[in-house]
Design an enzyme around this catalytic site. Sequence first.
Site, mmCIF file in Angstrom:
data_model
loop_
_atom_site.group_PDB
_atom_site.id
_atom_site.type_symbol
_atom_site.label_atom_id
_atom_site.label_comp_id
_atom_site.label_asym_id
_atom_site.label_seq_id
_atom_site.Cartn_x
_atom_site.Cartn_y
_atom_site.Cartn_z
ATOM 1 C CG ASP A 149 -25.445 20.757 6.614
ATOM 2 O OD1 ASP A 149 -25.813 20.622 5.352
ATOM 3 O OD2 ASP A 149 -24.332 20.144 6.897
ATOM 4 C CG ASP A 150 -28.942 18.906 4.205
ATOM 5 O OD1 ASP A 150 -28.560 19.798 3.292
ATOM 6 O OD2 ASP A 150 -28.975 17.838 4.277
ATOM 7 C CB CYS B 293 -23.484 20.828 1.677
ATOM 8 S SG CYS B 293 -24.885 19.919 2.326
ATOM 9 C CG ASP C 246 -26.315 23.998 3.340
ATOM 10 O OD1 ASP C 246 -27.478 23.642 3.621
ATOM 11 O OD2 ASP C 246 -25.268 23.175 3.817
ATOM 12 C CG ASN C 247 -28.764 22.353 0.796
ATOM 13 O OD1 ASN C 247 -27.515 22.169 0.727
ATOM 14 N ND2 ASN C 247 -29.771 21.389 1.420
#
Length: 519
Positions: A52-53, A88, A322-323
């Site tokens: 995540d991130d 997200c 995700d990013n």
Amino acid sequence: MASLKASSGQSALHRTLCAVVRVTALFLALAACLPRCTECAKTSNIVLIVTDDQDVQLGGLTPMKKASALIGDAGVTFSNAFTVTPLCCPSRSSIFTGKYPHNHEVRNNSLSGNCSSPAWQKDSESLAFPVYLSKNGYQTFYGGKYLNQYGKKEAGGVEHVPPGWDQWNALVGNSVYYNYTLSVNGKEEKHGDDYNKDYLTDLILNRSLHFLDDRSPQHPFFIMLSPPAPHSPWTAAPQYQKAFGDVKAPRDGSFNKPGKDKHWLLRQPVNPMPESSVNYLDDAFQKRWQTLLSVDDMVEILVKKLEDLKELNNTYIFYMSDNGYHTGQFSLPIDKRQLYEFDIRVPLMVRGPGIQAKQTLPAPVLNIDLAPTILDIAGVNLTQVNMDGQSFLPQMAPSLRNGTARSFFLVEYTGEGHPSEPACPKLGPGLAHCFPDCTCEDAFNNTYACVRTLTGCNLQYCEFADSEAFVEVYNLTSDPHQLENIVKKVDPTLLQTMNQRLIKLQSCVGSSCRDNSKY
Ligand SMILES: *[C@@H]1O[C@H](CO)[C@@H](O)[C@H](O)[C@H]1NC(C)=O
Ligand SMILES: *[C@@H]1O[C@H](CO)[C@@H](O)[C@H](O)[C@H]1NC(C)=O
Ligand SMILES: *[C@@H]1O[C@H](CO)[C@@H](O)[C@H](O)[C@H]1NC(C)=O
Ligand SMILES: *[C@@H]1O[C@H](CO)[C@@H](O)[C@H](O)[C@H]1NC(C)=O
Ligand SMILES: *[C@@H]1O[C@H](CO)[C@@H](O)[C@H](O)[C@H]1NC(C)=O
Ligand SMILES: *[C@@H]1O[C@H](CO)[C@@H](O)[C@H](O)[C@H]1NC(C)=O
Ligand SMILES: *[C@@H]1O[C@H](CO)[C@@H](O)[C@H](O)[C@H]1NC(C)=O
Ligand SMILES: *[C@@H]1O[C@H](CO)[C@@H](O)[C@H](O)[C@H]1NC(C)=O
Ligand SMILES: *[C@@H]1O[C@H](CO)[C@@H](O)[C@H](O)[C@H]1NC(C)=O
């Protein structure tokens, strides 16, 4: 090698024959069948880890020594992996559906923007890749954060279990490490903050290990692990809370630079950043790396388990985020949501059958390509699933598949911002994620679409849906940190070509998103 070819699916007829041969061998134990059966070895297993991130541009993989050795060095590292949207919930929705946001219609992290909404559940979720894996005989396991609004009452509560999953351990809401609620196959399970019982990264790993012990070995498996790291609140495991004590956010590139020739939102940040912001982002940077050490352990333990089960050489392992993320770039303290490289580039490493070790591949690969690639490995006929992305199995494993990489793609984003958000009066309504000095990370008019080309020329062209119809253009060859917007310098016919491509991509569906050569 013969078994590898068969495992990633040739014709449907061949697969059916193999299945028949396999069943015959299994139940009748015909010795005569055995030589044929080595040709149609079991379909490959798949593991997908989505953090995540986690950025790649600012050194996000640096703390991942074991994961880099066990996945990247044992297979391929993609040097040009991107998300088609740097936030997200829209990005995760793209991962599950293989579609651009304009086709899955998840616009932001709110229910009203379709994040885990009833409309998403009815349409896109029922056509997400796990559904096809399950139909093709895979046993499936999910552990960790799903979509930001998942499990909330308005989103159907913990009772809602998306189709395609045999074992479901999903976090209610957004990433946290302790004091959370899970949906365990539709039942609520509450957790406190005892490291040995509740630390989310470790818990989902442990459950995936149990799933592997309990599975029925005749079926291939799919495991998806989505740890909270390195998302805020950056709660590291106790043994890692002192790691990277002297690490600071990188000071090169666009760090603490003014966004002077950029769109409205980027012209607002206080520059140079106040010392309090710099201290805050350095602290975040260090803690993000600390939380990733548990993910690094996760990869090591999982790989060891697959080895013990003698499944490692028949398992693909994907590692992605995700990013991306920024810490101080263009004087924005911390977040994602921007069109720049630091937010849209993501780490991507893959190992598995047919993939040679120690490769670094420059082919552009997108988050919407994960679903088609996974289904390609599983032997699903991709012409029947109508996704926007394309399989990158040919790039990773040319001995198994032939195919060409795309030459350009779309990045699209809808800015968040509430008139009611206690933002900064001097900047007007519609801003979001503001720091005390009125530096804001998002605004409703931070809404843009970009064409990114890599093959031929390394260029980014973006149009904003704001009152200035602002355009940003970067030559990534001469200006990798996007310091100079060249919109006023560049050949107008090039701008026209890019604008035409953008218009076509913004309404593309399925094959028209892939067939770049036509425009
Ligand atoms: C995949 O599906 C398409 C469309 O239904 C069909 O034309 C094609 O023959 C199928 N390919 C294989 C390998 O089964
Ligand atoms: C949410 O999805 C539904 C159906 O997919 C669509 O009709 C609606 O316009 C979407 N909402 C937004 C805000 O895009
Ligand atoms: C978890 O919740 C308890 C009870 O509210 C609280 O005392 C504790 O500080 C929380 N732990 C974390 C890590 O947030
Ligand atoms: C995970 O399993 C390990 C090894 O059995 C154990 O030490 C640890 O406490 C477990 N953690 C969680 C959160 O379940
Ligand atoms: C995988 O390794 C096992 C032993 O660990 C071996 O029996 C098997 O033939 C190998 N399979 C492939 C596809 O290399
Ligand atoms: C890919 O194309 C090459 C050259 O045309 C061919 O020799 C090879 O067998 C093909 N590989 C696959 C997996 O189809
Ligand atoms: C998310 O999108 C919806 C639909 O466009 C919008 O109403 C809502 O305000 C957005 N949420 C945020 C936080 O901007
Ligand atoms: C963006 O929105 C802000 C806040 O409403 C407004 O002040 C500003 O003029 C807008 N800028 C553009 C270029 O649309
Ligand atoms: C981008 O920069 C490179 C290196 O300076 C140059 O060769 C190329 O012509 C530039 N491209 C454009 C479109 O300006």
